[in-house]
Design a protein around this motif. Structure first.
Motif, PDB file in Angstrom:
ATOM      1  N   VAL A  27       0.840  -1.193   0.000  1.00 41.23           N
ATOM      2  CA  VAL A  27       0.000   0.000   0.000  1.00 41.23           C
ATOM      3  C   VAL A  27       0.879   1.248   0.000  1.00 41.23           C
ATOM      4  O   VAL A  27       2.078   1.199   0.246  1.00 41.23           O
ATOM      5  CB  VAL A  27      -0.936   0.032   1.229  1.00 41.23           C
ATOM      6  N   ASP A  28       0.219   2.386  -0.255  1.00 37.77           N
ATOM      7  CA  ASP A  28       0.842   3.710  -0.180  1.00 37.77           C
ATOM      8  C   ASP A  28       0.979   4.099   1.296  1.00 37.77           C
ATOM      9  O   ASP A  28       0.020   3.978   2.069  1.00 37.77           O
ATOM     10  CB  ASP A  28      -0.038   4.721  -0.922  1.00 37.77           C
ATOM     11  N   LYS A  29       2.152   4.551   1.698  1.00 38.49           N
ATOM     12  CA  LYS A  29       2.370   4.893   3.102  1.00 38.49           C
ATOM     13  C   LYS A  29       1.424   5.996   3.564  1.00 38.49           C
ATOM     14  O   LYS A  29       0.947   5.991   4.707  1.00 38.49           O
ATOM     15  CB  LYS A  29       3.813   5.343   3.327  1.00 38.49           C
ATOM     16  N   ASP A  30       1.154   6.949   2.673  1.00 43.48           N
ATOM     17  CA  ASP A  30       0.335   8.089   3.067  1.00 43.48           C
ATOM     18  C   ASP A  30      -1.151   7.870   2.833  1.00 43.48           C
ATOM     19  O   ASP A  30      -1.970   8.681   3.259  1.00 43.48           O
ATOM     20  CB  ASP A  30       0.799   9.343   2.307  1.00 43.48           C
ATOM     21  N   VAL A  68       2.638  -3.597   3.903  1.00 45.98           N
ATOM     22  CA  VAL A  68       3.951  -3.058   3.544  1.00 45.98           C
ATOM     23  C   VAL A  68       3.708  -1.727   2.842  1.00 45.98           C
ATOM     24  O   VAL A  68       3.153  -1.685   1.737  1.00 45.98           O
ATOM     25  CB  VAL A  68       4.725  -4.026   2.635  1.00 45.98           C
ATOM     26  N   ALA A  69       4.095  -0.651   3.507  1.00 40.77           N
ATOM     27  CA  ALA A  69       3.750   0.694   3.050  1.00 40.77           C
ATOM     28  C   ALA A  69       4.954   1.372   2.411  1.00 40.77           C
ATOM     29  O   ALA A  69       5.945   1.658   3.085  1.00 40.77           O
ATOM     30  CB  ALA A  69       3.228   1.521   4.217  1.00 40.77           C
ATOM     31  N   ASP A  70       4.851   1.614   1.091  1.00 39.51           N
ATOM     32  CA  ASP A  70       5.928   2.300   0.384  1.00 39.51           C
ATOM     33  C   ASP A  70       5.734   3.812   0.448  1.00 39.51           C
ATOM     34  O   ASP A  70       4.615   4.314   0.237  1.00 39.51           O
ATOM     35  CB  ASP A  70       5.948   1.872  -1.087  1.00 39.51           C
ATOM     36  N   PRO A  71       6.791   4.558   0.732  1.00 38.19           N
ATOM     37  CA  PRO A  71       6.682   6.021   0.695  1.00 38.19           C
ATOM     38  C   PRO A  71       6.792   6.547  -0.737  1.00 38.19           C
ATOM     39  O   PRO A  71       7.640   6.107  -1.513  1.00 38.19           O
ATOM     40  CB  PRO A  71       7.866   6.472   1.548  1.00 38.19           C
ATOM     41  N   ALA A  72       5.920   7.480  -1.070  1.00 38.16           N
ATOM     42  CA  ALA A  72       5.948   8.082  -2.402  1.00 38.16           C
ATOM     43  C   ALA A  72       7.098   9.081  -2.502  1.00 38.16           C
ATOM     44  O   ALA A  72       7.620   9.562  -1.499  1.00 38.16           O
ATOM     45  CB  ALA A  72       4.618   8.784  -2.689  1.00 38.16           C
ATOM     46  N   HIS A  73       7.514   9.375  -3.746  1.00 35.84           N
ATOM     47  CA  HIS A  73       8.539  10.385  -3.968  1.00 35.84           C
ATOM     48  C   HIS A  73       7.983  11.749  -3.592  1.00 35.84           C
ATOM     49  O   HIS A  73       7.210  12.355  -4.329  1.00 35.84           O
ATOM     50  CB  HIS A  73       8.973  10.393  -5.444  1.00 35.84           C
TER      51      HIS A  73
END
Length: 975
Positions: free
Chosen positions: A804-807, A925-930
């Motif tokens: 998922v998206d962290k934010d 699992v949360a990936d941070p966006a640029h």
């Protein structure tokens, strides 16, 4: 003799226990005295040309109160004592001070092991009569009307007043020898010394007996002076007449013996009242952590000694220790908080010589200087013990109280905290557990990942005979007489060797096998194994749990359940994990063999309680970690049957008697060929293979293993019309059926968080003949037969991840790639569908080293055991940063008999960006966006963005400065 075995992760929540024996190390004075030492006599013998100087040459110990505040009768006391003996010393019944007369003999004071006999260096009371009885008899105490003489009463009073309550707890209360215990009006008159007896009452402090002068001062010259018996300067404090002794003096019922101030034993009347009490005491050495200078708590070679004892239950909660200062002035910097305050005590010990090199305290007047001159090796580990300390005082008692010490090491003037060792024990029992160390680790070798490659197993000194005998009882042949535990490890402990071990499965078997017989032989005589090296109390395992059993250090241990006789666990042999000091930045961590748990290889530091069996039972025996299996793994099963008593079957013929087994497996298990099934019995020797017994038939058809004709192993015709037990296979003997099945690609999978627990089930059913009704606990299987079943479960787990998206965690991310590894080895997978992968098994094609999330963010990893998996994001979704590597593990919770998993959950660690979902069914699992907001989560691209932005700002900032500076320079040139 090398064990050749992966990192262990606990499959159940682990509770810590503090039952390990506390390592106190040597104390500095008493630890230099051998058992049975007689210091006064020994000191006399050191200088044979100078008689009676033993007392003067000994260190003085301060103990109890000093001065006159709070003392018995307000008498002034020195608080000084010297050591007469270190136990064990038995009582001598007729020690003679000289003359070989009845009145010159008495029994001596006995001293127990780990105990010291101390004698005050002066009288501690004013003068008083031996007894106040009008008839002035010499009875010390008596059972008649619970009578005590004045001397006995004063002894009791001094014991209660002259010491702190803590010091009183260190004194053994017991009877004393060599006294008259006749009724007080009678006393002990003339006659044989055999009239002496032990006192009726027990005493903490007491006068010496006349026999003690012989035993502990070598005084055999009769009524002549002895400098070793004298008060300081030949003047006893508080009295003029010297000190009473205890004796029956059978020459006259009115007489007794005392010692004058100048050390002159005298025979005198009990009526005199100018004698006082110069008492002795039996001081326990258990809990003594330090004997040190009474001033700065250092290790000076002269001066008074003060003692520091551990107060049970007191702990040091926080502490720090470091070495400060340059060479020649190095000192310890210590701080901490304990149950006794913030003051600390310490000592440095040479572990090779067991010598206290230096000691001190942080309280006022204490010493923190390191003994540099004695710490001569920069590559040697010197033991540093630190404890919380409350100093004693002259008014309350001079003995210091201490917490349990913590142990560190100093090497090259760097302080390191050594690891604590323990065994994770899982199961249920009503009993308590005790651990005994039976093997030491040596010559440890690690592989390139830091995992254990090999470790030599050696037999501790003093245990060779006991272990050699136990190995013989267990059927060992050709056992190494110098290192029996090394031989046992290489033959029976379950670690493959070349050639293969004799009994690689007995480490797991709860029923039989050479290792279990070896363990039982040792458990039957634990007194020969030395002190208990760790324990857990009864009630710890009242419900299924995993608890750490702390032990004294690395090595191989025997764990004994004190309730085994009433259904508790059989004895267990298990080794600890090994500390690798170079891992994790040099702090080190505990490691196992890289392939521990693979193909039945035992795991270090893990043990399951093993209960005895009933008529039929079945279990998986190669899941020591209780964490299931990978797809493609072999699951080893053992079915255990007890040989029945055929005494009631005299009317049943051998041909009609039935005893057969059918074992049915789920479709996810591939059964072996019939030739791989073994039938074993435990007589006449462990693991006797009887598979080829005529009449015994093993077959495998589809998902069923059938063992027919089992009766041929233990039954025979009685020669008439009935069946009977064979004499060489007694009733109650164990029949064990062993085979391995493979978890195939169709195996059932279990998921954490309520996702569903689906074991791969094997059901073994024993069908046997009966002559009457159905036996209790058995099922009616038709006319004349009954059956009973036992089930074993093998588990394979799956992991559900959601990217998922962290934010915005509601936004799924597809296309994220991961490399999955365990114990440093990358795992291979086959793809079943979008975002769904199964662990590869032999024969699979198209095996992938990376797995990718589906467009809906899901990633399903199937077919793994419940051990920690390391996930490294290799490909991040477009516009997102990769998350740091993280670990995911499945935690199964087993039922009370450890036969079935009732719950499974996730645990993550390594990064906060991987966490368990609210419902527990997936790992998010949360990936941070640029974005600037997520720059702290990056270490690569984010820094590049910062650099780009910084360059832009620099351009705008530098240009006006450059133009202005150029104009100024031009103006200067023109001028």
């Amino acid at each position: 003799m090398l064990l050749v075995l992966p990192l262990v992760l606990v499959a159940l929540p682990v509770d810590r226990a503090s039952a390990a024996p506390v390592d106190l190390g040597p104390d500095g004075y008493f630890s230099t005295l051998g058992a049975g030492a007689l210091p006064v006599v020994d000191k006399d013998n050191e200088t044979p040309g100078i008689p009676q100087d033993g007392w003067a040459n000994m260190r003085r110990i301060v103990f109890g109160k000093l001065g006159s505040t709070g003392t018995y009768g307000g008498a002034t006391v020195s608080g000084g004592y010297k050591t007469l003996a270190k136990g064990a010393v038995a009582s001598v019944p007729d020690a003679d001070i000289g003359g070989n007369l009845a009145y010159s003999k008495s029994a001596t004071t006995s001293v127990a092991a780990d105990e010291a006999l101390l004698w005050a260096d002066d009288v501690v009371t004013a003068g008083f009569r031996f007894d106040t009885n009008p008839t002035y008899r010499n009875t010390f105490d008596s059972a008649t009307a619970s009578y005590q003489s004045n001397l006995a009463l004063v002894s009791d009073a001094v014991a209660l007043v002259n010491y702190s309550s803590f010091e009183q707890s260190l004194l053994r209360v017991a009877v004393v020898e060599g006294v008259c215990t006749a009724a007080s009006p009678v006393g002990c008159g003339s006659g044989s010394f055999t009239q002496q007896s032990d006192s009726v009452n027990a005493y903490q402090v007491f006068p010496l007996s006349i026999g003690d002068m012989n035993k502990y001062f070598n005084h055999t010259s009769g009524l002549v002076p002895n400098a070793n018996l004298a008060c300081p300067s030949n003047l006893c404090g508080n009295v003029t007449g010297g000190a009473w002794t205890r004796s029956a003096n059978w020459g006259d019922a009115h007489n007794t013996i005392y010692v004058r101030a100048d050390g002159y034993p005298r025979d005198d009347t009990t009526i005199r009242n100018n004698g006082g009490l110069r008492h002795a005491l039996r001081l326990s050495l258990d809990g003594l952590v330090l004997s040190a200078d009474s001033g700065d708590q250092g290790q000076n070679t002269s001066g008074d000694l003060r003692l520091t004892y551990v107060e049970p239950g007191k702990q040091l909660h926080t502490w720090s220790a470091s070495v400060v200062g340059a060479a020649g002035s190095r000192a310890l910097s210590l701080s901490g908080v304990s149950d006794l305050g913030s003051d600390l005590g310490w000592k440095i010990v040479d572990p090779v010589t067991s010598t206290v090199l230096g000691s001190g305290r942080t309280s006022a007047g204490g010493n923190t200087a390191l003994p540099e001159a004695a710490m001569t090796s920069a590559t040697k580990d010197y033991d540093l013990y630190v404890w919380g300390q409350e100093d004693g005082s002259a008014t309350t008692g001079l003995t210091n109280r201490a917490t349990e010490p913590v142990k560190m090491t100093i090497r090259g003037w760097q302080v390191r905290t050594p690891p604590s060792y323990g065994i994770d024990v899982t199961g249920v029992t009503s009993g308590g557990l005790r651990a005994y160390k039976i093997g030491d680790y040596a010559e440890t070798v690690f592989d390139h990942t830091g995992a254990l490659r090999s470790v030599k197993l050696t037999t501790p000194a003093g245990l060779v005979s006991a272990l050699l005998a136990a190995a013989g009882v267990a059927g060992g042949v050709g056992v190494d007489a110098g290192n029996p535990v090394g031989w046992v490890g290489s033959h029976w402990l379950g670690y493959p060797s070349v050639p293969l071990s004799d009994d690689v499965t007995s480490a797991f078997s709860p029923y039989a096998g050479s290792l279990q017989l070896f363990a039982r032989a040792l458990a039957g005589d634990t007194g020969s194994l030395g002190p208990v090296a760790g324990s857990l109390p009864a009630g710890t395992f009242s419900s299924l749990s995993t608890v750490v059993l702390p032990v004294s250090g690395p090595g191989l241990y025997l764990v004994v359940d004190d309730s085994q006789a009433s259904g508790g666990s059989l004895p267990i042999i298990v080794g600890t994990r090994v500390f690798n000091p170079v891992l994790d930045g040099g702090d080190g961590r505990m490691v196992d063999f890289a392939d521990a748990g693979v193909k039945g290889k035992p795991r270090l530091g893990r043990a399951s309680l093993k209960t005895s069996i009933t008529d039929v039972s079945k279990r998986v025996v190669n899941d020591a970690g209780m964490d299931g299996f990978d797809l493609g793994s072999q699951v080893e099963y053992e079915i255990a049957l007890q040989v029945p008593d055929l005494g009631a079957f005299s009317s049943v013929s051998y041909a009609a008697y039935g005893f057969a087994l059918s074992d049915v497996a789920d479709a996810g298990l591939t059964l072996p060929a019939a030739s791989s099934v073994r039938v074993l019995v435990d007589v006449p020797s462990p693991d006797t293979d009887v598979t080829g017994t005529p009449g015994l038939m093993v077959s495998v058809s589809g998902q069923t293993v059938s063992v027919d004709g089992l009766k041929a192993v233990f039954a025979e015709s009685d020669g008439a019309s009935g069946v009977r037990n064979k004499s060489d296979v007694p009733v109650g003997s164990l029949i064990r059926i062993r085979y391995s099945a493979v978890l195939n690609a169709g195996a059932s999978l279990s998921s954490p968080g309520g996702g569903g627990l689906h074991p791969n089930v094997n059901t073994a059913t024993l069908t046997r003949s009966r002559v009457a009704g159905v036996s209790p606990g058995w099922d009616d299987a038709g006319p004349g037969v009954e059956s009973k079943s036992a089930v074993a479960h093998a588990y394979v787990f799956g992991l559900d991840l959601v990217k998922v998206d962290k934010d915005d965690t509601t936004r799924p991310l597809g296309g994220a790639g991961f490399e999955v590894s365990r114990d440093g080895q990358v795992l291979g997978f086959v793809q079943l569908g979008p975002g769904e992968y199964r662990l590869a098994v032999p024969g699979d094609v198209g095996v992938l080293s990376e797995v990718f999330s589906h467009t809906d963010g899901t990633l399903n990893i199937l077919g793994v055991e419940a051990r920690a998996l390391s996930l490294r994001e290799s490909v991040a979704p477009s516009g997102y940063f990769k998350v740091p590597a993280f670990m995911v593990e499945v935690l199964p919770v087993w039922n009370t008999d450890a036969s079935e998993v009732t719950l499974a959950s996730y645990r993550t660690h390594g990064t906060s960006l991987a966490f368990v979902s609210r419902d527990g069914r997936a790992v998010m699992v949360a990936d941070p966006a640029h974005s600037l907001a997520n720059l702290p989560y990056t270490g690569g691209v984010g820094i590049l963005i910062l650099l780009v932005l910084a360059v832009v700002f620099l351009v705008f900032a530098v240009r006006p400065y450059y133009l202005s500076h150029r104009a100024e320079t031009t103006a200067n040139i023109l001028s």
